[in-house]
Design a protein around this motif. Sequence first.
Motif, short mmCIF file in Angstrom:
data_model
loop_
_atom_site.label_atom_id
_atom_site.label_comp_id
_atom_site.label_asym_id
_atom_site.label_seq_id
_atom_site.Cartn_x
_atom_site.Cartn_y
_atom_site.Cartn_z
N SER A 74 -1.82 -2.67 12.21
CA SER A 74 -0.87 -2.01 13.08
C SER A 74 0.54 -2.02 12.51
O SER A 74 1.30 -1.08 12.71
N GLN A 75 0.92 -3.08 11.79
CA GLN A 75 2.28 -3.19 11.31
C GLN A 75 2.49 -2.56 9.94
O GLN A 75 3.57 -2.02 9.67
N TYR A 76 1.49 -2.61 9.08
CA TYR A 76 1.73 -2.23 7.69
C TYR A 76 0.96 -0.99 7.21
O TYR A 76 1.31 -0.42 6.19
N LEU A 77 -0.06 -0.59 7.94
CA LEU A 77 -0.89 0.50 7.44
C LEU A 77 -0.10 1.79 7.27
O LEU A 77 -0.32 2.56 6.34
N GLY A 78 0.85 2.03 8.18
CA GLY A 78 1.63 3.26 8.11
C GLY A 78 3.03 3.07 7.57
O GLY A 78 3.89 3.95 7.74
N SER A 79 3.29 1.94 6.92
CA SER A 79 4.62 1.67 6.39
C SER A 79 4.97 2.66 5.28
O SER A 79 4.17 2.93 4.38
N LYS A 80 6.19 3.18 5.31
CA LYS A 80 6.61 4.16 4.29
C LYS A 80 6.78 3.53 2.93
O LYS A 80 6.67 4.20 1.90
N LEU A 81 7.13 2.25 2.90
CA LEU A 81 7.34 1.49 1.66
C LEU A 81 8.55 1.97 0.87
O LEU A 81 8.69 1.67 -0.31
N ASP A 82 9.44 2.72 1.54
CA ASP A 82 10.64 3.20 0.84
C ASP A 82 11.54 2.04 0.43
O ASP A 82 12.05 2.01 -0.71
N PRO A 92 -7.19 5.69 -5.77
CA PRO A 92 -6.62 5.24 -4.49
C PRO A 92 -6.93 3.77 -4.24
O PRO A 92 -7.98 3.27 -4.65
N VAL A 93 -6.01 3.09 -3.59
CA VAL A 93 -6.20 1.67 -3.28
C VAL A 93 -6.39 1.50 -1.78
O VAL A 93 -6.01 2.38 -0.99
N PRO A 94 -6.99 0.40 -1.33
CA PRO A 94 -7.17 0.17 0.11
C PRO A 94 -5.83 0.20 0.83
O PRO A 94 -4.83 -0.32 0.32
N PRO A 95 -5.77 0.82 2.02
CA PRO A 95 -4.50 0.94 2.75
C PRO A 95 -3.80 -0.39 3.01
O PRO A 95 -2.57 -0.46 2.99
N LEU A 96 -4.58 -1.45 3.23
CA LEU A 96 -3.95 -2.74 3.53
C LEU A 96 -3.28 -3.38 2.32
O LEU A 96 -2.69 -4.45 2.43
N SER A 97 -3.36 -2.70 1.18
CA SER A 97 -2.62 -3.19 0.01
C SER A 97 -1.12 -3.15 0.27
O SER A 97 -0.33 -3.80 -0.43
N ALA A 98 -0.71 -2.40 1.31
CA ALA A 98 0.72 -2.26 1.62
C ALA A 98 1.38 -3.61 1.87
O ALA A 98 2.51 -3.87 1.43
#
Length: 423
Positions: free
Chosen positions: A395-403, A99-105
């Motif tokens: 707040s903006q990217y942590l929950g991004s779907k990245l689709d 797993p990678v750090p969530p902020l990698s998004a």
Amino acid sequence: SIPPKQQLQLQQQPVPSSALMFLLQADSEWASVSQEWRTKADNYGLLQLDIAWIYLKLESIDNLDDVTQRLDQAERVLRKQVHKNFVTLALAQADMGNPVPPLSAIFCRLFLLQGVAFRCSGHMSKSKELLDQAWILCQSLRRVASLQQVTTLSEALSVTDHQAIAALRKTNGDTNKAAAAIQEELLSEERHLLNRQKQRNWGLCQNTIDHVDADLISRLEMVLGLTEIDPNHVASVGLLRLANNDIQKAIDIYQEVGRDLNTLQGRVSLLDRTLQLRGLKDFDRPKEVVVDETSLATLMSMGVDEGPARKALSQCHNNIDLALMKLTTAGSDASPCAGDDTTQHTLKRGDPSSTGLFKPIVKRLKTELEDAEKARAFIEKELGKALQGGNDLESQYLGSKLDEEWAYIEKFRNSMPSSSSSP
């Protein structure tokens, strides 16, 4: 200004183009800010990233002449928000299948845009390197938040997909831990609302700007020995209001009144009357929350009766998540989400609002106060998010779907020439 060719493209695609107009306007405003602050504020980096992203969605990134410079600026700002080895370690973890750090998004999007920009300038080798980095990070992040997990959490806890994805990434894909994290976040928001409501019930400080700092109450009570004789914190709150949250000044005031609580209460009452004469006391008093009918319909569609749903929404300031948690965990008769102990205002003899002559004026004033209260509540809600929700990156990217990012990454990687070399 936007060249005519790009303006035509914007007109043909109104949804992203309207966003681009605002972003470019914001970018022009940043021109008046010093370079030092632009390199410190993550908002500026995100803005450059968003501008390049919209151009990509408009299939016009090659028309953004300074795209490379913008993305370089974004990278400098974003890397300052994380550890210096953050990206290197994230790529290493992803390469090993961990797993990678969530902020990698956010770096997925950055590397994707940089890869496309280098491709447009003919630097195919560098483009492939960046697209590969975006691909491996994006794949790792998407793996720990499967569609089934996201659906399960969002339906079970009545939260958004964004919240569910963020929780899953924070817990490395552990659904149970993610559910616990979401519930804790909702409870934290409820506690924050309660604290804000308490502060407003207590009233403004002497300076007419600040509210009482709740964290100082217990400290002041310990110093003055008020814990036993003032369980409702009336004296400590009054002292902090009079002293503008200055503990030493509060202690001095307590000495001035001879440690007499009645004398102290008299000074607090005088402060209240002064605030009321200045039109600040009534403004500060919480008003009845008007239940949002859309939120009410949402709860009723989930099987909640209208009465309990309306009551919960009123107590929780139309926050559906908190209202639903209240209904499901404590029942509709539980303690309110915020401020159920509001003192009711009663008309007295001689009060202008009790006579017909002043009714239109009073009605207008009440409407103005209600409008001001709504505006204030909105500002406090947004400010609360800003203070509690971490920085803009989370707040903006942590929950991004990245689709969308994944689709673009696949598109450009699959169309990459077999032999990629820099010119």
